[in-house]
Scaffold this motif. Sequence first.
Motif, PDB file in Angstrom:
ATOM      1  N   TYR A  49     -11.524  -3.241   4.773  1.00 59.84           N
ATOM      2  CA  TYR A  49     -10.780  -2.231   3.447  1.00 59.84           C
ATOM      3  C   TYR A  49     -11.442  -2.755   2.336  1.00 59.84           C
ATOM      4  O   TYR A  49     -11.037  -1.467   2.210  1.00 59.84           O
ATOM      5  N   TYR A  50     -11.506  -3.389   1.647  1.00 59.44           N
ATOM      6  CA  TYR A  50     -12.020  -4.128   0.911  1.00 59.44           C
ATOM      7  C   TYR A  50     -13.141  -2.861   0.541  1.00 59.44           C
ATOM      8  O   TYR A  50     -12.809  -2.630  -1.245  1.00 59.44           O
TER       9      TYR A  50
ATOM     10  N   TYR B 103      -6.171 -15.182   4.222  1.00 56.63           N
ATOM     11  CA  TYR B 103      -7.134 -15.049   4.722  1.00 56.63           C
ATOM     12  C   TYR B 103      -8.558 -16.124   4.914  1.00 56.63           C
ATOM     13  O   TYR B 103      -9.012 -15.690   6.339  1.00 56.63           O
TER      14      TYR B 103
ATOM     15  N   TYR C 246       0.987  -1.548   0.046  1.00 62.20           N
ATOM     16  CA  TYR C 246      -0.290  -0.142  -0.014  1.00 62.20           C
ATOM     17  C   TYR C 246       0.734   1.263  -0.386  1.00 62.20           C
ATOM     18  O   TYR C 246       1.697   1.122   0.077  1.00 62.20           O
TER      19      TYR C 246
HETATM   20 FE    FE Z   1      -5.511  -7.975   1.706  1.00 62.07          FE
END
Ligand code: FE
Length: 342
Positions: A223-224, A167, A37
């Motif tokens: 966050y997506y 995840y 990021y």
């Molecule tokens: Fe991610």
Amino acid sequence: MKRTAFILAILILISGVVAGCAKSEEKVVNIYTDRHYDTDQALYDKFTEESGIKVNVVKAGSDELLERLANEGEDTEADVLITSDVGRLYRAKEKELVQSFNSDLINEQVPKHLRDNENNWVALTVRARVITYALDRVDPSMLSTYEALTEPKWAGKVLVRSSSNIYNQSLLASFIALNGEEAAAEWAKGLVANMARTPEGNDRDQMKAVVAGEGDVAIVNTYYVGKLLNSSDEYEVEVGKKIGVYFPNQETTGTHINISGGALTKHGKNSESAIKLLEFLTGEEAQDDYANANYEYPVNPKVEPSDLLKSFGDFDIQEIDLSLLGEYNDEAVKIFNKVGWQ
Ligand code: FE
């Protein structure tokens, strides 16, 4: 007398220069990170500005970074390992690639449940793995728990990415920790039965598939949703607007969270600077940046989540030792293979 004073002054000057050199040699910290990021680089730049400590960054996939650390051993240049998902931090600890560290400031800035119990890592950001849904087709009152997604009413309507993704492995590991292996396997099996399609793509693609009508609900990291809504791609913004966020298991075990975290490499040469960096990253200023720019939840309780995250609402989290997500990772992968979650 004058001569002595002069010599003394020269000596002080020389020792100052020598100390200065030694110090400036120290003033660097080398990071291995799997985070990709822009926010992160901006934070490192800010850290350098404030501390005078130069930051070098190596970006790669987490498996590659762990392998590299193992191969480099004592010769590694890396001081800090930053990686998303506690499963990976656990792996690094298991393989003795990181070391314990102590910082009163970090202990003050980050609650205990977001730090390793042997101080081998500290969380830098928190993300929740939630259920998102099609705003035009799903009433949130239809939703309740992760478990309820295995009910017949969701047959052919659930979207979720592949089980090779950590995840999902951590999500299933949390169910093993909370409900036992058998119940976790039952859930995975039920979810596969309700999938809208064979898993493909990343979290964002699952929400795009919901909006395209392939299914009604998608399991994704919070966050997506923020990334969609703030995307430079108009279509992604549209998708984000058509998606609702639901925090499951509020009446039961809580919503699954995971972290990005930082650790000191076992053979790092700049431990002092490394700790300073982690102190900075868990401090209020950096936490605010993480929260606003990358739509992640702060680990520092003094910092408020961004307005977008606040708009999703408050929620109760799963209260389990995050290390268990790493501990049960192998078991989770076995279950996924057994139930055919591709
Ligand atoms: Fe991610």
